[in-house]
Design an enzyme around this catalytic site. Structure first.
Site, mmCIF file in Angstrom:
data_model
loop_
_atom_site.group_PDB
_atom_site.id
_atom_site.type_symbol
_atom_site.label_atom_id
_atom_site.label_comp_id
_atom_site.label_asym_id
_atom_site.label_seq_id
_atom_site.Cartn_x
_atom_site.Cartn_y
_atom_site.Cartn_z
ATOM 1 N N ASP A 1 -4.662 -17.876 1.838
ATOM 2 C CA ASP A 1 -5.159 -18.604 0.682
ATOM 3 C C ASP A 1 -6.304 -17.773 0.091
ATOM 4 O OD1 ASP A 1 -5.521 -20.395 -1.323
ATOM 5 O OD2 ASP A 1 -5.748 -22.152 -0.050
HETATM 6 C C1 BGC Z 1 -5.726 -22.946 -3.371
HETATM 7 C C2 BGC Z 1 -4.248 -22.660 -3.225
HETATM 8 C C3 BGC Z 1 -3.762 -21.813 -4.385
HETATM 9 C C4 BGC Z 1 -4.608 -20.562 -4.470
HETATM 10 C C5 BGC Z 1 -4.172 -19.597 -5.553
HETATM 11 C C6 BGC Z 1 -6.537 -21.729 -3.703
HETATM 12 O O1 BGC Z 1 -7.820 -22.081 -4.097
HETATM 13 O O2 BGC Z 1 -6.185 -23.519 -2.165
HETATM 14 O O3 BGC Z 1 -3.530 -23.863 -3.139
HETATM 15 O O4 BGC Z 1 -2.406 -21.488 -4.213
HETATM 16 O O5 BGC Z 1 -5.944 -20.943 -4.710
HETATM 17 O O6 BGC Z 1 -4.443 -20.091 -6.816
#
Ligand code: BGC
Ligand code: BGC
Length: 741
Positions: A262
């Site tokens: 993530d």
């Molecule tokens: C979130 C994810 C997301 C990623 C990319 C993160 O802050 O937890 O769910 O896919 O950002 O945008």
């Protein structure tokens, strides 16, 4: 490309180029004018890092994708295309209801078709991989990301996980298929106290029984990537957790696609306190078999040194790089680096009538009727129609798409007032905002600066004038529809709250309207289960609309005016009080169960000041017909290891209109080596019933459905007595018994 060609390609890559494939950067790094002071400098990556980087985060738009890909390939020595990944969670430009609403349809087949349409729309505009489906089991309403998930139940979430992955896959052609990435692995939905990014700590049996099944279902359905979660598991952040990523995900489940972190999660290993510096962080993640570093310079700058010292092997880099190359090859990028995206394709498929209609149909199924005192709903239209006042911050708002619909085209969303006008005509009703969404917008932090989220308009707008206008309208009407709810930014990522009630100014307005003595319908917009204790008596009817997406206004009108007989059922428990959280239906008995313990009143498992159970339980929802459930029967009183048990129940529509029942099947393993929940969902069926029609619904139970993670660390069932229950929700059930022999 053939596999042998990929192997050959890998053989020609330098170490730097291989590592580059493991790095994901965002659009800022590819902007033509972002030189020294832009996002690149902030992140600490160099132009050379960008030139060998393997994937791009959250850039969409066919023109942009073509531009970035062209510029990149021109500079690239081996011409390995970039892969574009983005968050397309519950719709691209056509926005469906938030996943809590998708869950409430109890209709995974329909959702599979929707995700097919979503894939095609997103692909046309340059998306190649979506960071979806998020299928964290959510049992704590304080957590803002409840919004993104199909609900609290592992079985139901698994069914949706599978449907979503299959939907994204579509027919497999480049135009109609999107690679998917299940997230957030694992247990992200169980942060302590519901606080975003907080510690997750649970026993392995709970993790296995309750939290892992939906991710596994997605993997089994063939999802292409897995994203690590931000939280710890057993004291080790998921991104550094070799047991979770390697032993469970790869070895046990056989997942061999790329694992991506993530956002910035490798660098965050330092803040967690498991890595002293970025080098250690990179080493931990690589050794956990994490392939792609999202948005940090850790892999780009530290892996070479780790190879020199022998702490990471060349073979590890080759394996990770090959996973990324194979993904690109599966997507056909070596043949078509744009994967068919173009402005023309986008025009052909974006927000087409077919898509808008599909969003409406799904939304019609997602709305949940929670209360309907005296049969106030549906409201009549035509000759004797009551005069309707529509009041509240959501009365005429387009901000009904939920926080994660970052690419949705709001111009297509239909407000409630617009939909009312379609049904009642412009003169058939009147609307007023009545109050701001919040008293104090500062809670929203920097997001609070985004205009037009229900703040009073104009410098120093007079709140009392606003309220007076609404009250006057209400007083001169026969029925009042109040469109209230959370501010759209109070849920979603970073949206953890300890107060999960309707915001104060809206409650005040509701009470003043109530005092006028008119029938009141409450339409709720929210991204989490709410505690409705302080408003439940201020309204006669409640429609839970979630954040309903593009078609929202029309679907709410469909339900309010009876074009649609509501069939949505909750997939999350609505508490009486936030103090009950985490609250979920699949509770354990404890040694002193509140209702059946022989101990005296005080000394049982209960609260002194609040019921144990939900105000609106899992599986609950009303319709405009009433249904009777009776005659639960089993085909035998024993089930053998390779046998089947048929569980049948009769369902009768006692009303004069057609309607849909969601018939639910639960089990309870009465005695086992580990305590088992009092209720566990094992199957369900959406059944359409004509007026007065009676149908028999038969479920098939097999031994497999009775397995759990045992003290021997494996899945097994244990012989003995089971209860099997069926009914319209997790509270109102008929009970039968059988023995597993
Ligand atoms: C979130 C994810 C997301 C990623 C990319 C993160 O802050 O937890 O769910 O896919 O950002 O945008
Ligand atoms: C309490 C114990 C106590 C025991 C004997 C139980 O109900 O939980 O703390 O020692 O009674 O009085």
């Amino acid at each position: 490309m053939k596999q042998s060609e990929l192997v050959d390609l890998l053989g020609r890559m330098t170490l730097r180029e291989k590592i580059g494939q493991l790095v994901q950067l965002d659009g800022g790094c590819f902007g033509t004018d972002a030189v020294a002071v832009g996002p690149r400098a902030k992140l600490g990556v160099t132009q050379e890092d960008v030139d060998v980087c393997g994937s791009v985060l959250n850039v969409l738009g066919a023109e942009e994708v073509h531009r970035i890909q062209d510029a990149y390939l021109e500079r690239s020595r081996l011409k390995i295309p970039l892969v574009f990944m983005a968050d397309v969670i519950y719709g691209y430009q056509t926005c469906y209801p938030i996943p809590l609403g998708l869950g409430a349809t109890w209709d995974p087949e329909l959702i599979r078709e929707d995700y097919n349409l979503i894939a095609e729309e997103a692909v046309a505009d340059g998306c190649m991989v979506t960071f979806s489906p998020p299928v964290d089991v959510v049992r704590d309403a304080r957590w803002g990301r409840c919004l993104e998930m199909p609900g609290e139940d592992p079985y139901l979430s698994s069914r949706f996980a599978r449907a979503m992955v299959e939907g994204f896959k579509g027919d497999g052609t480049p135009q109609k298929s999107l690679a998917s990435c299940v997230k957030h692995f694992a247990g992200y939905g169980a942060p302590e106290a519901g606080r975003e990014y907080n510690t997750v700590d649970m026993s392995e049996w709970r993790l296995r029984n309750e939290y892992l099944p939906p991710y596994r279902a997605a993997v089994e359905a063939g999802c292409d990537l897995v994203m690590t979660s931000f939280n710890t598991i057993d004291g080790i952040p998921a991104t550094a957790n070799r047991w979770l990523m390697h032993d469970v995900l790869r070895d046990e489940w056989g997942f061999d696609g790329p694992i991506i972190t993530d956002y910035a999660a490798i660098d965050e290993l330092r803040a967690h306190g498991v890595a002293a510096n970025r080098r250690e962080a990179a080493k931990l993640a690589m050794n956990a078999t994490v392939d792609i570093d999202m948005k940090t310079p850790c892999y780009a700058h530290e892996l070479e040194a780790l190879i020199e010292t022998g702490e990471v092997s060349l073979e590890q880099i080759d394996t990770a790089c090959m996973r990324v190359l194979e993904l690109k090859n599966r997507l056909g990028l070596f043949e078509d680096p744009y994967r068919t995206c173009s402005p023309e394709r986008r025009t052909e498929v974006t927000c087409t009538p077919e898509r808008l209609e599909s969003a409406r149909k799904t939304c019609d199924e997602a709305l949940v009727l929670l209360k309907n005192e005296g049969g106030l709903l549906p409201l009549t239209t035509g000759g004797n129609a009551p005069c309707v006042a529509l009041i509240g911050p959501y009365a005429n708002s387009r901000d009904i798409i939920g926080m994660w619909a970052i690419h949705a085209d709001k111009t297509h969303s239909v407000t409630l007032a617009e939909a009312f006008a379609e049904v009642l005509g412009d003169d058939g009703f009147a609307w007023a905002q009545g109050c701001p969404t919040l008293d104090d917008y500062s809670e929203l932090g920097e997001f609070g600066k985004i205009p037009a989220f229900g703040a009073p308009t104009g410098e120093g707008a007079d709140l009392e004038t606003m309220a007076a206008e609404a009250l006057e309208l209400a007083a001169s009407s026969d029925v009042v529809v109040m469109a209230l709810g959370e501010h759209m930014l109070q849920s979603g990522e970073g949206g953890a709250r300890t107060d999960i009630t309707i915001p104060a100014p809206q409650k005040r307005l509701l009470k003043r309207v109530r005092a006028l003595g008119k029938p009141v319908v409450l339409v709720l917009f929210n991204g989490r289960p709410l505690s409705l204790t302080d408003v439940i008596d201020d309204c006669d009817a409640i429609v839970e609309a979630w954040f309903p997406g593009t078609a929202g206004g029309r679907s709410v009108a469909d339900v309010l005016f009876g074009t649609v007989n509501p069939s949505g059922r909750l997939t999350v428990s609505f508490p009486h009080n936030v103090g009950q959280e985490p609250l979920y239906y699949a509770q354990f008995s404890t040694g002193r169960p509140a209702k059946t313990s022989t101990h005296s009143g005080r000394f049982v498992s209960r609260y002194m000041d609040c019921p144990n159970d939900a105000m609106f339980p899992f599986g609950y929802g009303l319709s405009y017909h009433t249904a009777r459930y009776d005659n639960l029967r089993l085909s035998a009183d024993e089930l053998t290891a390779d046998g089947v048990l048929e569980v049948s129940i009769d369902v009768t529509n006692e009303g004069d209109i057609a309607g849909t029942e969601v018939v639910q099947l639960y089990i309870h393993d009465k005695v086992a080596t580990r305590v088992r929940p009092m209720l566990e969902l094992r199957d369900f069926a959406r059944v359409e019933l004509a007026p007065r029609e009676r149908r028999t619904v038969t479920f098939i139970l097999r031994e497999e459905a009775l397995r759990f993670w045992t003290p021997e660390h494996g899945w097994a069932s244990e012989p003995g007595a089971f209860e099997v229950m069926a009914g319209p929700n997790s509270r109102d059930l008929l009970v039968g018994e059988f023995e597993l022999v």
